[in-house]
Every structure is written in C-alpha cells, then in structure tokens.
Design a protein around this motif. Structure first.
Motif, short mmCIF file in Angstrom:
data_model
loop_
_atom_site.label_atom_id
_atom_site.label_comp_id
_atom_site.label_asym_id
_atom_site.label_seq_id
_atom_site.Cartn_x
_atom_site.Cartn_y
_atom_site.Cartn_z
N SER A 8 -13.92 4.42 22.33
CA SER A 8 -15.01 3.27 21.86
C SER A 8 -15.77 2.60 22.94
N GLY A 9 -15.41 3.04 24.18
CA GLY A 9 -16.31 2.42 25.43
C GLY A 9 -15.46 1.17 26.02
N LYS A 10 -14.28 1.12 25.65
CA LYS A 10 -13.73 -0.15 26.05
C LYS A 10 -13.64 0.01 27.75
N SER A 11 -12.88 1.00 28.15
CA SER A 11 -12.39 1.31 29.41
C SER A 11 -13.96 1.34 30.31
N MET A 12 -14.95 2.11 29.91
CA MET A 12 -16.04 2.35 30.25
C MET A 12 -16.77 0.92 30.66
N THR A 13 -16.52 -0.02 29.83
CA THR A 13 -17.00 -1.77 30.15
C THR A 13 -16.54 -2.18 31.34
N LEU A 14 -15.09 -1.91 31.41
CA LEU A 14 -14.45 -2.46 32.79
C LEU A 14 -14.98 -1.61 34.01
N LYS A 15 -15.42 -0.19 33.77
CA LYS A 15 -15.82 0.36 35.06
C LYS A 15 -17.27 -0.35 35.56
N CYS A 16 -17.89 -0.32 34.48
CA CYS A 16 -19.40 -1.16 34.64
C CYS A 16 -19.17 -2.31 35.46
N ILE A 17 -18.19 -3.52 35.01
CA ILE A 17 -17.79 -4.39 35.61
C ILE A 17 -17.57 -4.35 37.13
N LEU A 18 -16.82 -3.18 37.51
CA LEU A 18 -16.17 -3.05 38.72
C LEU A 18 -17.21 -2.20 39.45
N GLY A 19 -17.95 -1.70 38.93
CA GLY A 19 -19.28 -1.02 39.61
C GLY A 19 -18.59 0.61 39.93
N ILE A 20 -17.96 0.87 38.99
CA ILE A 20 -17.15 2.16 39.59
C ILE A 20 -17.63 3.37 38.37
N GLU A 21 -18.55 2.90 37.85
CA GLU A 21 -19.13 3.97 36.61
C GLU A 21 -19.18 5.58 37.18
N PRO A 22 -19.38 6.26 36.21
CA PRO A 22 -19.38 7.76 36.69
C PRO A 22 -20.52 8.11 37.55
N SER A 23 -20.28 9.06 38.52
CA SER A 23 -21.46 9.57 39.38
C SER A 23 -22.54 9.98 38.59
N GLY A 24 -23.92 9.29 39.06
CA GLY A 24 -25.02 9.76 38.43
C GLY A 24 -25.28 8.96 37.34
N ALA A 25 -24.47 7.97 36.63
CA ALA A 25 -24.72 7.10 35.59
C ALA A 25 -25.69 6.28 35.66
#
Length: 283
Positions: free
Chosen positions: A44-61
């Motif tokens: 649903s995007g929960k962990s991806m939200t945390l990755k965006c906060i940390l600045g560790i989203e997937p490469s090329g995103a």
C-alpha cells in the motif's frame, strides 16, 4: 515537526523505461511527541513513505511534493545534510533485526561504534551508555548481551537491542517499519510496550508502519489508512474503529482476526446455568 505535502513517488523500470506512480500526492503532519500509524495491506506504500522521508527511495525514482523536518526541506537537502540529519534527527527500526546487525560482530560493536561515530564519545563512555540503554529496554544481563553475537540472541532480544541503538542518538523522529512482524504475539506486545515507553520518556515523534490495526492503535495518537499508494483517511484510533469513512477501512476492520467472531461463549444464552442439553447434562 514533520510536514509531508503532496508526496508523489514515481519509479522507472530500467529495462523498459516505463514510469509507474507509487505514491499519489499524500499529505501528513506530525507534531513533536506525536505518534501516527501507517496501516494497510502489503504493497500500500507504507514503507515507501518512510524511504522518501529518509531519502533512500529506489535508484532513479522521482520524488515530488514537499517533506519538511523541523523546517528543513528534505528533498532539497544535499547528501552531506541528509547524512547529518540521519545521524542526529532520524532513527529507523526495521522489521528484521537480523538484517540490521552484522552477524560476524558482537552486539556491543553495533551500539558502541554507532555512538562513538555519531556523538564523538570515547569507547569506554559509549559502552557504559550502551549498557544503560539496554537496561532501559528491559535487558538486565547487559554484559552478556553486549558480548553476544546476533545468532546467540532471540528475535525479541535483538529487536530490543535495535531499539536501544535507535534511541542512542537522541533522535527527534523514530521510524518504525513493522518492527514486530518477525516476533511471536507475546514478544510483540513486549516490544510495542517498550517502544511506547521509550517514545514518551524521550519525547520522540514516531511513524509506526504496520498492517495490524490493533497494534497501531495501542501506541499511536492517530492512524492513516493507506491503499494502493494513497492515504484514504486519517483519524484517531477511535475514529477509525468506530466511524470509518471508507469502504476499504471498514473491510480492513472486518478482516481483523477474532478469537470469537460471534461473541464470547460466556455471553451466549446456552452458557446460562441449566441451559445445556440433556446429553451435556448426562456427560
């Protein structure tokens, strides 16, 4: 304290070049000392939200919108600024403590070296503080644990160590990404209680990611229900439980496992004295 406004995350398939939007314009505000739970099914995007906060989203995103932490624009921050913020203001507790700790080093190295690097402490002072942090999370035999390797400790014990490591830098925001998924129910309750106590004792804000509504309600001031990369509604645990606004939230509530779906046997009419059948009476 934390403000997320219109967060959009788009990833690109490296083989085909096709773009897919993962997060769809989500907005969240989090006050100092507040805890919010991101709840919803897997994907649903929960962990991806945390990755965006940390600045560790997937490469090329590609990340669009705004993420501000205490007034700092996280999306415009340089690599050096992000490293400083991660070291001082943010802490992540992952769902698998075995993946956090180095399997060939004793637990003490994880705690001591982290504090030595981030806080410029001597190793002796860092080890003393590490022992104190372990006691805060309910570990009495601190020397044994500090000298143990990850495979020598249970999952619950390892997660306590990770929590101790997370609060060692006195962060402002704690990001807990399904921290109890790999634990049994009894240990889950213990770890969640420790998390809640540490958050309140240290005055931390927290984002708690989980698929378990009851677990989130136990430690969070508000819940944000997510589905397919979108926040559908945000409310207090009572609002979500008693006054859900969307059909998906109602379905999520109905999907919770219940020991007695039709009510506890003690409340059923047949449980009254003398209400049993003749066969039961003869048994």
């Amino acid at each position: 304290m934390l403000k997320i406004d219109g967060l959009v995350l788009t990833v690109t398939d490296p083989d085909t070049g096709r773009e897919t939007e993962i997060l769809h314009g989500n907005s969240i505000t989090l006050a100092a000392g507040e805890a919010i739970g991101l709840v919803g099914e897997s994907g649903s995007g929960k962990s991806m939200t945390l990755k965006c906060i940390l600045g560790i989203e997937p490469s090329g995103a590609r990340v669009e919108g705004a993420i501000e932490l205490d007034g700092t624009d996280m999306l415009a921050a340089s690599g050096e600024e992000l490293r400083r913020i991660r070291a001082n203001d943010l802490a992540l507790i992952a769902q698998n403590p075995h993946g956090t700790l180095n399997p060939v080093l004793p637990v003490g190295r994880y705690l001591v070296e982290g504090m030595s690097d981030a806080r410029n402490m001597s190793r002796a002072d860092a080890r003393e503080r590490a022992a104190d942090l372990l006691r805060q999370v309910g570990i009495a035999d601190t020397e044994r644990v500090l000298n143990s390797y990850p495979h020598q400790l249970s999952g619950g014990m390892l997660q306590r160590v990770v929590i101790a490591g997370a609060i060692s830098g006195d962060p402002k925001l704690l990001l807990a990404d399904e921290p109890t998924t790999a634990l049994d129910v009894t240990t889950q309750a213990e770890v969640v209680a420790i998390l809640d106590e540490m958050r309140r004792e240290h005055g931390l804000s927290m984002i708690f990611v989980t698929h378990d509504l009851d677990l989130a309600a136990a430690v969070c001031d508000r819940l944000a229900v997510m589905k397919d990369g979108e926040i559908l509604e945000i409310g207090t645990p009572e609002d979500i439980r008693d006054r859900p606004k969307t059909e998906y939230t109602r379905a999520l509530m109905a999907a919770r496992p219940m020991l007695y779906p039709d009510g506890h046997p003690a409340t059923a009419p047949s449980a009254a004295p003398g209400a049993g059948s003749d066969e039961e009476a003869d048994a």
